[in-house]
Design an enzyme around this catalytic site. Structure first.
Site, short mmCIF file in Angstrom:
data_model
loop_
_atom_site.label_atom_id
_atom_site.label_comp_id
_atom_site.label_asym_id
_atom_site.label_seq_id
_atom_site.Cartn_x
_atom_site.Cartn_y
_atom_site.Cartn_z
N LYS A 1 0.84 -1.19 0.00
CA LYS A 1 0.00 0.00 0.00
C LYS A 1 0.88 1.25 0.00
O LYS A 1 1.84 1.33 0.78
CB LYS A 1 -0.91 0.00 1.23
CG LYS A 1 -1.94 -1.09 1.21
CD LYS A 1 -2.94 -0.85 0.09
CE LYS A 1 -4.01 -1.91 0.10
NZ LYS A 1 -5.03 -1.67 -0.94
N HIS B 1 -9.57 -8.46 -7.70
CA HIS B 1 -9.46 -7.85 -6.37
C HIS B 1 -10.08 -8.80 -5.36
O HIS B 1 -11.12 -9.42 -5.63
CB HIS B 1 -10.20 -6.52 -6.36
CG HIS B 1 -10.36 -5.93 -4.99
ND1 HIS B 1 -11.58 -5.89 -4.34
CD2 HIS B 1 -9.44 -5.41 -4.16
CE1 HIS B 1 -11.40 -5.33 -3.16
NE2 HIS B 1 -10.12 -5.05 -3.01
N ASP C 1 -0.29 -0.08 -4.58
CA ASP C 1 -1.73 0.23 -4.59
C ASP C 1 -1.96 1.54 -3.83
O ASP C 1 -1.68 1.61 -2.64
CB ASP C 1 -2.50 -0.91 -3.91
CG ASP C 1 -4.01 -0.73 -3.99
OD1 ASP C 1 -4.73 -1.66 -3.57
OD2 ASP C 1 -4.48 0.33 -4.47
N GLU D 1 -11.60 -2.48 -8.53
CA GLU D 1 -12.30 -2.85 -7.29
C GLU D 1 -13.45 -1.90 -6.97
O GLU D 1 -14.37 -2.28 -6.24
CB GLU D 1 -11.32 -2.92 -6.12
CG GLU D 1 -10.78 -1.61 -5.63
CD GLU D 1 -9.70 -1.79 -4.56
OE1 GLU D 1 -8.67 -2.41 -4.84
OE2 GLU D 1 -9.92 -1.31 -3.43
N ASP E 1 -14.25 -7.55 -9.20
CA ASP E 1 -14.57 -7.76 -7.79
C ASP E 1 -15.89 -8.52 -7.73
O ASP E 1 -16.89 -8.11 -8.35
CB ASP E 1 -14.68 -6.40 -7.07
CG ASP E 1 -14.97 -6.57 -5.58
OD1 ASP E 1 -14.13 -6.21 -4.76
OD2 ASP E 1 -16.07 -7.07 -5.25
N GLU F 1 -1.91 0.36 -8.75
CA GLU F 1 -3.34 0.09 -8.63
C GLU F 1 -4.07 1.32 -8.13
O GLU F 1 -3.61 2.01 -7.23
CB GLU F 1 -3.54 -1.06 -7.65
CG GLU F 1 -4.96 -1.50 -7.46
CD GLU F 1 -5.04 -2.76 -6.63
OE1 GLU F 1 -4.13 -3.60 -6.71
OE2 GLU F 1 -6.01 -2.89 -5.86
C1 LIG Z 1 -9.92 -0.93 2.38
C2 LIG Z 1 -9.49 -2.21 1.70
O1 LIG Z 1 -8.72 -2.99 2.62
C3 LIG Z 1 -8.62 -1.94 0.46
O2 LIG Z 1 -7.39 -1.38 0.86
C4 LIG Z 1 -8.36 -3.24 -0.27
C5 LIG Z 1 -7.61 -3.03 -1.56
O3 LIG Z 1 -7.50 -1.95 -2.12
C6 LIG Z 1 -7.03 -4.21 -2.21
O4 LIG Z 1 -7.13 -5.32 -1.63
O5 LIG Z 1 -6.49 -4.05 -3.33
MG LIG Z 2 -6.75 -2.16 -4.14
#
Ligand SMILES: C[C@H](O)[C@@H](O)CC(=O)C(=O)O
Ligand SMILES: [Mg+2]
Length: 398
Positions: free
Chosen positions: A183, A316, A211, A266, A289, A237
């Protein structure tokens, strides 16, 4: 047997994942993985279980939308539905008044997803097959011996400390993981440090994705990701708003020389939006998704569109139940649509599987094909009762 639907129940099920920052990202810093959980009761006693994924607050609104749709479902037999599934899909999504809440987007579409997921679960159970097999047998019979390749997001949620990240990454490497998603998006220097850390741990031959969960505008996304190019991410992402198709196309074009693709989906409202992303070459990875789109019905359409444009599907699955459901769809994609594993992998997050009667099975970083009949949506009754927001509210009041 007709399996006439005689009742539809829906529960607001919430898990306090935010307490340990599981699922945290640059835009969702306190996610409580939750579900609007639907149970269809039939006159034969067979049940269908479905869900859509939410982050906690607002799930009660999805429940209202599910209840608004219930009148279109109760009284129908499974046979009647599946003999004209397209007509039933249109019935749910084209009601003259409720479509104004969408159409086919937002809360009403999340509710439609939960209801349709329960119908597909009911159908697969009635046939005595896992959903992927129900779909595959409609076309042809093949098996995946080694399972379907997966990647993990569970090592590097944004709210995790470097210590947690290192420990989880080390454990994952020992379990055979070679594909990791990190992330990013809140702080550039922090992102550079964490991405360097994980790249150093996983080595140059493992796959790394990043992401940003819609955090940046277009120019910011291009400059920020360019600074992270040193760790060679396969994709960025959700670099910007999920509605900004041309913005994604501009980011994709700018990052192409760096060998970085764009992935999104997603929070893509529906198949029409995916069509435009594909037509505009705005993504290089289609992230369907199972609970955002109109269930299997709409996801099958997107799988076929992705194949037409020769864009790999990498679903996703970061949410409660999403791994359980989407594994069926990606198995169908491999066996009946793409027949290709190049640049294809399904997300896996290591949270809350213990609450399902048929949890996902991961072996050596691969999804093993589910065997139990149904769409793997059914939750343990004890879990639903323990995490029902309504019950929790009553307990706190007493
Ligand atoms: C809020 C969710 O956990 C999100 O962060 C999930 C996501 O973006 C992903 O798995 O790709
Ligand atoms: Mg994501």
């Amino acid at each position: 047997m007709s399996h006439k639907i005689v009742n539809l129940r829906v529960r607001d099920v919430r898990f306090p994942t935010s307490l340990e920052q599981h699922g945290s990202d640059a835009m969702h810093t306190d996610p409580d993985y939750s579900a609007a959980y639907v149970v269809l009761d039939t006159d034969s006693g067979l049940k269908g279980f479905g869900l859509t994924f939410t982050l906690g607050k607002g799930t009660e609104i999805v429940l209202c939308a599910v209840k608004a749709l219930a009148g279109l479902v109760i009284g129908k037999s499974l046979q009647e539905i599946v003999s004209n599934f397209r007509g039933f899909y249109r019935l749910l999504t084209s009601d003259g008044q409720m479509r104004w809440l969408g159409p086919e987007k937002g809360v009403i579409h999340l509710a439609t997803a939960a209801v349709l997921n329960a119908v597909w679960d009911l159908w697969a159970r009635a046939e005595g097959k896992p959903l992927w097999k129900l779909l595959v047998d409609m076309v042809k019979d093949q098996m995946l011996k080694e399972g379907y390749p997966a990647y993990t997001t569970s090592c590097a949620w944004l709210g995790y400390s470097d210590q947690q990240l290192k420990q989880l990454c080390s454990d994952a490497l020992k379990s055979g993981w070679t594909r990791f998603k990190v992330k990013v998006g809140a702080d550039l220097e922090d992102d550079i440090r964490r991405c360097r850390l994980i790249r150093q741990m996983i080595g140059p031959s493992s796959t790394l994705m990043i992401d940003a969960n819609q955090r940046w505008d277009v120019a910011e996304a291009i400059s920020w990701v360019s600074r992270l190019a040193e760790v060679k991410p396969l994709w960025i992402e959700e670099p910007t708003s999920p509605d900004d198709i041309l913005g994604h196309a501009a980011i994709s074009k700018a990052l192409a020389p760096l060998g970085i693709g764009v992935a999104t989906g997603e929070q893509c409202h529906n198949r029409v939006m995916f069509k435009q992303f594909l037509q505009a070459s705005a993504l290089q990875f289609v992230q369907i998704d199972s609970c955002r789109l109109g269930s299997v019905n709409e996801n099958l359409a997107v799988l076929l569109m992705a194949y037409k444009f020769q864009v790999p599907v990498c679903p996703h699955a970061g949410g409660v139940g999403l791994c359980e459901l989407v594994q069926h769809l990606i198995l169908f994609d491999y066996i009946c649509v793409s027949a290709d594993l190049r640049n294809r992998m399904c997300e896996y997050v290591d949270h809350l599987h213990e609450h399902f009667t048929s949890p996902v099975v991961i072996q050596d970083a691969h999804y093993m094909p589910p065997k139990d009949p149904g769409y793997s949506c059914e939750m343990l009754e004890e879990s639903v009762n323990r995490h029902d927001a309504l019950c929790l509210e009553k307990k706190t009041k007493n």
